[in-house]
Design a protein around this motif. Structure first.
Motif, PDB file in Angstrom:
ATOM      1  N   ILE A 448       0.865  -1.177   0.000  1.00  0.00           N
ATOM      2  CA  ILE A 448       0.000   0.000   0.000  1.00  0.00           C
ATOM      3  C   ILE A 448       0.899   1.223   0.000  1.00  0.00           C
ATOM      4  O   ILE A 448       1.582   1.516   0.987  1.00  0.00           O
ATOM      5  CB  ILE A 448      -0.933  -0.021   1.224  1.00  0.00           C
ATOM      6  N   ALA A 449       0.936   1.908  -1.125  1.00  0.00           N
ATOM      7  CA  ALA A 449       1.771   3.093  -1.287  1.00  0.00           C
ATOM      8  C   ALA A 449       0.893   4.330  -1.181  1.00  0.00           C
ATOM      9  O   ALA A 449      -0.135   4.429  -1.850  1.00  0.00           O
ATOM     10  CB  ALA A 449       2.480   3.058  -2.642  1.00  0.00           C
ATOM     11  N   ASP A 450       1.297   5.276  -0.351  1.00  0.00           N
ATOM     12  CA  ASP A 450       0.494   6.476  -0.161  1.00  0.00           C
ATOM     13  C   ASP A 450       1.403   7.611   0.267  1.00  0.00           C
ATOM     14  O   ASP A 450       2.479   7.388   0.832  1.00  0.00           O
ATOM     15  CB  ASP A 450      -0.588   6.239   0.892  1.00  0.00           C
ATOM     16  N   LEU A 451       0.951   8.824   0.009  1.00  0.00           N
ATOM     17  CA  LEU A 451       1.733   9.992   0.408  1.00  0.00           C
ATOM     18  C   LEU A 451       1.894  10.038   1.924  1.00  0.00           C
ATOM     19  O   LEU A 451       2.921  10.484   2.431  1.00  0.00           O
ATOM     20  CB  LEU A 451       1.022  11.264  -0.093  1.00  0.00           C
ATOM     21  N   ALA A 477       4.943  11.828  -7.603  1.00  0.00           N
ATOM     22  CA  ALA A 477       5.490  12.873  -8.467  1.00  0.00           C
ATOM     23  C   ALA A 477       7.008  12.991  -8.336  1.00  0.00           C
ATOM     24  O   ALA A 477       7.631  13.763  -9.059  1.00  0.00           O
ATOM     25  CB  ALA A 477       4.831  14.219  -8.144  1.00  0.00           C
ATOM     26  N   ASP A 478       7.590  12.219  -7.416  1.00  0.00           N
ATOM     27  CA  ASP A 478       9.028  12.287  -7.166  1.00  0.00           C
ATOM     28  C   ASP A 478       9.681  10.978  -7.597  1.00  0.00           C
ATOM     29  O   ASP A 478       9.395   9.917  -7.040  1.00  0.00           O
ATOM     30  CB  ASP A 478       9.272  12.533  -5.670  1.00  0.00           C
ATOM     31  N   ALA A 479      10.562  11.047  -8.577  1.00  0.00           N
ATOM     32  CA  ALA A 479      11.160   9.838  -9.155  1.00  0.00           C
ATOM     33  C   ALA A 479      11.936   9.039  -8.112  1.00  0.00           C
ATOM     34  O   ALA A 479      11.844   7.802  -8.067  1.00  0.00           O
ATOM     35  CB  ALA A 479      12.067  10.201 -10.324  1.00  0.00           C
ATOM     36  N   ASP A 480      12.705   9.718  -7.255  1.00  0.00           N
ATOM     37  CA  ASP A 480      13.482   9.006  -6.247  1.00  0.00           C
ATOM     38  C   ASP A 480      12.562   8.324  -5.236  1.00  0.00           C
ATOM     39  O   ASP A 480      12.826   7.200  -4.795  1.00  0.00           O
ATOM     40  CB  ASP A 480      14.427   9.972  -5.530  1.00  0.00           C
ATOM     41  N   GLY A 481      11.483   9.024  -4.858  1.00  0.00           N
ATOM     42  CA  GLY A 481      10.541   8.444  -3.919  1.00  0.00           C
ATOM     43  C   GLY A 481       9.847   7.218  -4.495  1.00  0.00           C
ATOM     44  O   GLY A 481       9.616   6.226  -3.798  1.00  0.00           O
ATOM     45  N   VAL A 482       9.505   7.277  -5.772  1.00  0.00           N
ATOM     46  CA  VAL A 482       8.877   6.134  -6.439  1.00  0.00           C
ATOM     47  C   VAL A 482       9.835   4.953  -6.477  1.00  0.00           C
ATOM     48  O   VAL A 482       9.464   3.812  -6.171  1.00  0.00           O
ATOM     49  CB  VAL A 482       8.428   6.516  -7.861  1.00  0.00           C
ATOM     50  N   GLN A 483      11.102   5.219  -6.841  1.00  0.00           N
ATOM     51  CA  GLN A 483      12.072   4.132  -6.910  1.00  0.00           C
ATOM     52  C   GLN A 483      12.290   3.502  -5.541  1.00  0.00           C
ATOM     53  O   GLN A 483      12.408   2.276  -5.418  1.00  0.00           O
ATOM     54  CB  GLN A 483      13.404   4.630  -7.459  1.00  0.00           C
ATOM     55  N   ALA A 484      12.314   4.335  -4.496  1.00  0.00           N
ATOM     56  CA  ALA A 484      12.479   3.804  -3.138  1.00  0.00           C
ATOM     57  C   ALA A 484      11.307   2.902  -2.767  1.00  0.00           C
ATOM     58  O   ALA A 484      11.486   1.864  -2.119  1.00  0.00           O
ATOM     59  CB  ALA A 484      12.611   4.957  -2.146  1.00  0.00           C
ATOM     60  N   ASP A 518      -2.148  24.874 -10.657  1.00  0.00           N
ATOM     61  CA  ASP A 518      -3.194  23.839 -10.641  1.00  0.00           C
ATOM     62  C   ASP A 518      -2.919  22.786 -11.702  1.00  0.00           C
ATOM     63  O   ASP A 518      -3.014  21.584 -11.464  1.00  0.00           O
ATOM     64  CB  ASP A 518      -4.573  24.467 -10.900  1.00  0.00           C
ATOM     65  N   TRP A 519      -2.622  23.251 -12.897  1.00  0.00           N
ATOM     66  CA  TRP A 519      -2.357  22.347 -14.023  1.00  0.00           C
ATOM     67  C   TRP A 519      -1.167  21.432 -13.723  1.00  0.00           C
ATOM     68  O   TRP A 519      -1.241  20.218 -13.883  1.00  0.00           O
ATOM     69  CB  TRP A 519      -2.107  23.178 -15.284  1.00  0.00           C
ATOM     70  N   ASP A 520      -0.075  22.038 -13.258  1.00  0.00           N
ATOM     71  CA  ASP A 520       1.140  21.258 -13.003  1.00  0.00           C
ATOM     72  C   ASP A 520       0.931  20.237 -11.885  1.00  0.00           C
ATOM     73  O   ASP A 520       1.409  19.101 -11.973  1.00  0.00           O
ATOM     74  CB  ASP A 520       2.294  22.191 -12.627  1.00  0.00           C
ATOM     75  N   LEU A 521       0.211  20.647 -10.843  1.00  0.00           N
ATOM     76  CA  LEU A 521      -0.001  19.734  -9.727  1.00  0.00           C
ATOM     77  C   LEU A 521      -0.747  18.481 -10.171  1.00  0.00           C
ATOM     78  O   LEU A 521      -0.337  17.356  -9.853  1.00  0.00           O
ATOM     79  CB  LEU A 521      -0.795  20.439  -8.618  1.00  0.00           C
ATOM     80  N   GLN A 522      -1.826  18.655 -10.901  1.00  0.00           N
ATOM     81  CA  GLN A 522      -2.614  17.495 -11.315  1.00  0.00           C
ATOM     82  C   GLN A 522      -1.859  16.632 -12.315  1.00  0.00           C
ATOM     83  O   GLN A 522      -1.930  15.407 -12.264  1.00  0.00           O
ATOM     84  CB  GLN A 522      -3.961  17.959 -11.882  1.00  0.00           C
ATOM     85  N   HIS A 523      -1.129  17.260 -13.233  1.00  0.00           N
ATOM     86  CA  HIS A 523      -0.357  16.472 -14.189  1.00  0.00           C
ATOM     87  C   HIS A 523       0.834  15.789 -13.534  1.00  0.00           C
ATOM     88  O   HIS A 523       1.207  14.674 -13.912  1.00  0.00           O
ATOM     89  CB  HIS A 523       0.095  17.354 -15.354  1.00  0.00           C
ATOM     90  N   ASP A 524       1.447  16.440 -12.524  1.00  0.00           N
ATOM     91  CA  ASP A 524       2.569  15.815 -11.821  1.00  0.00           C
ATOM     92  C   ASP A 524       2.125  14.546 -11.100  1.00  0.00           C
ATOM     93  O   ASP A 524       2.816  13.522 -11.127  1.00  0.00           O
ATOM     94  CB  ASP A 524       3.170  16.791 -10.806  1.00  0.00           C
ATOM     95  N   VAL A 525       0.971  14.601 -10.436  1.00  0.00           N
ATOM     96  CA  VAL A 525       0.521  13.464  -9.641  1.00  0.00           C
ATOM     97  C   VAL A 525       0.001  12.335 -10.520  1.00  0.00           C
ATOM     98  O   VAL A 525       0.325  11.164 -10.308  1.00  0.00           O
ATOM     99  CB  VAL A 525      -0.559  13.894  -8.624  1.00  0.00           C
ATOM    100  N   MET A 526      -0.810  12.667 -11.538  1.00  0.00           N
ATOM    101  CA  MET A 526      -1.469  11.597 -12.294  1.00  0.00           C
ATOM    102  C   MET A 526      -0.749  11.246 -13.596  1.00  0.00           C
ATOM    103  O   MET A 526      -0.402  10.091 -13.810  1.00  0.00           O
ATOM    104  CB  MET A 526      -2.935  11.977 -12.520  1.00  0.00           C
ATOM    105  N   ALA A 527      -0.491  12.190 -14.459  1.00  0.00           N
ATOM    106  CA  ALA A 527       0.180  11.857 -15.724  1.00  0.00           C
ATOM    107  C   ALA A 527       1.645  11.490 -15.475  1.00  0.00           C
ATOM    108  O   ALA A 527       2.107  10.402 -15.827  1.00  0.00           O
ATOM    109  CB  ALA A 527       0.066  13.030 -16.688  1.00  0.00           C
ATOM    110  N   LYS A 528       2.385  12.422 -14.856  1.00  0.00           N
ATOM    111  CA  LYS A 528       3.794  12.138 -14.562  1.00  0.00           C
ATOM    112  C   LYS A 528       3.931  11.024 -13.538  1.00  0.00           C
ATOM    113  O   LYS A 528       4.783  10.133 -13.669  1.00  0.00           O
ATOM    114  CB  LYS A 528       4.473  13.417 -14.064  1.00  0.00           C
ATOM    115  N   GLY A 529       3.085  11.047 -12.502  1.00  0.00           N
ATOM    116  CA  GLY A 529       3.177  10.036 -11.450  1.00  0.00           C
ATOM    117  C   GLY A 529       2.965   8.639 -11.987  1.00  0.00           C
ATOM    118  O   GLY A 529       3.700   7.707 -11.643  1.00  0.00           O
ATOM    119  N   SER A 530       1.941   8.462 -12.829  1.00  0.00           N
ATOM    120  CA  SER A 530       1.701   7.143 -13.429  1.00  0.00           C
ATOM    121  C   SER A 530       2.878   6.715 -14.286  1.00  0.00           C
ATOM    122  O   SER A 530       3.269   5.539 -14.286  1.00  0.00           O
ATOM    123  CB  SER A 530       0.422   7.180 -14.267  1.00  0.00           C
ATOM    124  N   PHE A 531       3.435   7.649 -15.021  1.00  0.00           N
ATOM    125  CA  PHE A 531       4.609   7.350 -15.854  1.00  0.00           C
ATOM    126  C   PHE A 531       5.777   6.898 -14.990  1.00  0.00           C
ATOM    127  O   PHE A 531       6.438   5.889 -15.282  1.00  0.00           O
ATOM    128  CB  PHE A 531       4.989   8.583 -16.673  1.00  0.00           C
TER     129      PHE A 531
END
Length: 678
Positions: A448-451, A477-484, A518-531
């Protein structure tokens, strides 16, 4: 009402089983003899209560005992056909059972029933097995214990061993127990307390003798270049190797992994004797049944590169499979069960630690615990003498015993997602939490991964212990955090099979009020985050070579032009196309990528509770508490979508029924015509 004798037996068993110094998980058995009233005759009947097959002493309950009539059990002595047919005696135990229910009698039942003592313990303590596997174990037994403990040469567990120990007790009235060559210890007493104290005396006396008389470096000197890596470095290397090793260990069937870097393991792997001792394998039947006849040991220095280590592991795995097949062929006959698999269950990497494997996390973890037991046994035996396990031929007789095969056949059918490792983002609430719960219920190990780490850990704890689920912090939204977070998954469960990109947030604003932030926040979490999550997970998915699933929780808004929703809907459209792109790119590796398009999921949603619900309600001119019903009323089915509906879709898409489906978007919206896929 529990019989007082049974209550004493359970209490004693739980105390003994709670300490790994006394016995390993599910290892050993205890018993007590007493009387109950026969419900048919109304007369007292003498009974034996003994831990049943497959139970664990530390968690034993009355229903885990087998209850047998002693008169009938002892009468089996007169019909015993001899060692060549003693397996038949286990079936005969069924005719000695008293009453309904209870556990199946184990192979050790004869030992408990035939020994003339009211209470008997059979345990697998590291110190006792160290004496039992020493080359001069018989001589050491006399030297350490005098006439209080008798040496019994190795004999496969069964009816004859029970007869042997019963005869030893009769012939040695001063004895309180015995050392079973290559195996463990048995102790007895007239009372439950006396049996327990006798067991503990044998264990502590053996350990004290090893501590006082054993050599200071039983495994020899540290091999140059094989020293223990610093913690951060060894964990990083373990995570980098985990997926490849799991793929190798899963060649015959999928396995879940467990990583151990305890001091005992690291010390052993750094030592000069490790290669020779590892090759000898384990001795106690409970050990090698869970660790296989021997481990696979990487023969490169600790600082070898990940690339070199992987290349060598692949070579060693090929050789291990060939060696195991040869072992099977050396000892199998026409009556032997088919070879069950030639992959290692224990993989040792110097400087890094041990990877252990099983059909589920608990089995994998326990396999590792058993190999630590084996290391402790080797240490004790080498400290006093030299380690000499039972012969390979005897190991085969145990491993491919018809009784073991029958036990395997009794294992319940696996659930659809057993052995799969799922990583779910945004899983502390709403859709993610429901998805994690559904996957865990179907047998998956879940991360279970969560902020919010505390919420992630709390949600994981609701699903069970760490064999079922763990919580990790992950800012997608953070590449290092995702990898960890992905590395934590690899270290916790050995690999990854199933990714659910669910993390999200939303701000409901018209175009002119939507800021760049607003735009960057939503794209960072969902578009970039999913990527970022998909990219980090794709590497181990590919390295494992076991296929897998990536699921995107997109939205009907990816195709439906709703009001005042430019940033959210645009990023959902981005996610929807990632599904198509990754389905094409990862398909060659057997990784399926699919999406789910829910309608607004209000109940239990962190997004809606965080302000999105109020904003959408204002957009539609309704009360926030009416939003769920509002969404339902505009659908074809007229039914509200709740988190479990989306979780059901994840289950189906990642289950066996849709194994040929990829690049698909599944609407879970109760029917929104404007969002029909065209």
């Amino acid at each position: 009402m529990t019989n007082p004798t049974v209550a004493e037996l359970i209490a004693r068993s739980n105390r003994l089983g709670a300490d790994p110094a006394n016995t390993n998980y599910a290892g050993g058995n205890t018993s007590a003899k007493g009387t109950e009233t026969d419900p048919v005759t109304g007369e007292p009947v003498e009974l034996l209560w003994v831990k049943g097959s497959g139970g664990d002493l530390g968690t034993l309950k009355p229903e885990g005992l087998a209850a047998l009539r002693l008169d009938r059990l002892r009468a089996l002595v007169d019909v015993y056909p001899g060692v060549e047919r003693e397996d038949e005696m286990v079936a005969a135990f069924d005719y000695c059972l008293h009453g309904k229910g209870g556990a199946a009698p184990s192979i050790d039942t004869a030992m408990h029933g035939l020994v003339d003592a009211a209470h008997v313990d059979h345990l697998h303590p590291d110190s006792g097995i160290a004496i039992a596997t020493a080359a001069d174990g018989e001589e050491l037994t006399g030297k350490i214990f005098g006439d209080k403990v008798v040496w019994v040469p190795w004999r496969r567990p069964g009816f004859q061993l029970g007869l042997d120990i019963a005869a030893i007790k009769r012939a040695h009235p001063a004895a309180i127990g015995c050392i079973l060559g290559g195996h463990g210890i048995t102790a007895w007493g007239d009372t439950s307390d006396e049996a327990e104290q006798n067991s503990l005396w044998i264990i502590t006396t053996a350990q004290a003798y090893i501590d006082e008389h054993g050599t200071a470096a039983p495994f020899g000197a540290v091999r140059p270049g094989f020293e223990v890596l610093p913690e951060a470095e060894r964990h990083a290397k373990a995570a980098a190797l985990a997926a490849t090793i799991r793929g190798l260990a899963s060649t015959d069937k999928p396995m879940v992994g467990h990583y151990t870097d305890s001091a005992a393991v690291l010390e052993f792997l750094a030592s000069e004797k490790a290669p020779a001792l590892a090759e000898l394998g384990t001795s106690c039947p409970d050990h090698f049944l869970r660790t296989k006849v021997k481990p696979m040991l990487l023969d490169l220095p600790a600082d070898a590169s990940v690339e070199a280590s992987i290349a060598r592991l692949i070579q060693l795995h090929e050789q291990y499979r060939a060696d195991y097949a040869a072992y099977y062929q050396r000892h199998a006959d026409d009556a032997s069960p088919a070879m069950r698999g030639a992959d290692p269950l224990i993989v040792l990497v110097p400087g890094v630690g041990m990877f252990s494997y099983g059909a589920n996390k608990q089995t994998a973890r326990v396999a590792g615990e058993f190999y630590v037991n084996a290391i402790n046994v080797m240490r004790g035996a080498e400290a006093l003498s030299s380690y000499r396990p039972i012969p390979e031929s005897e190991k085969f007789r145990i491993e491919y015993w018809a009784l073991e095969e029958a036990k395997l056949q009794r294992i319940p059918k696996a659930k659809t997602h057993q052995g799969r490792i799922a990583f779910v983002t945004g899983a502390a609430s709403g859709i993610g939490k429901a998805t994690a719960a559904r996957l865990a219920a179907e047998g998956a190990c879940v991360v279970i991964a969560d902020l919010d780490l505390e919420k992630a850990q709390a949600a994981a704890a609701e699903l069970g212990n760490t064999d079922v689920a763990i919580g990790v912090a992950a800012n997608v939204a953070d590449a290092d955090g995702v990898q960890a977070a992905i590395d934590a998954t690899l270290l916790a469960f050995g690999g990854i099979d199933l990714v659910v990109n669910n993390a999200g947030l939303s701000l409901s604003k018209p175009l002119l009020e939507t800021t760049e932030k607003d735009w960057d926040l939503q794209h960072d979490v969902m578009a970039k985050g999913s990527f970022l999550v998909s990219r980090a997970a794709a590497k181990p998915l590919i390295e494992q070579g076991m296929g897998g699933d990536i699921i995107y929780i997109s939205s009907k808004n990816s195709v439906f032009a709703g009001p005042n929703n430019i940033a959210y809907s645009a990023t959902k459209a981005d996610q929807a196309h990632q599904v198509r792109l990754l389905a094409v790119e990862l398909g060659a590796h057997g990784v399926r990528v699919n999406g789910i398009n829910p309608d607004g999921v209000v109940r239990g949603s962190g997004i809606f509770a965080g302000g999105w619900g109020a904003q959408r309600a204002a957009t539609y001119g309704i009360k926030e508490e009416d939003l769920g019903q509002f969404y339902a009323n505009r659908t074809i089915l007229g039914r509200e979508v709740v988190p479990s509906n989306v979780a059901d879709a994840v289950y189906v898409l990642t289950g066996p029924e849709l194994s040929r489906t990829t690049g698909l978007h599944v609407p879970v919206d109760s029917g929104v015509a404007a969002a029909f896929l065209r």
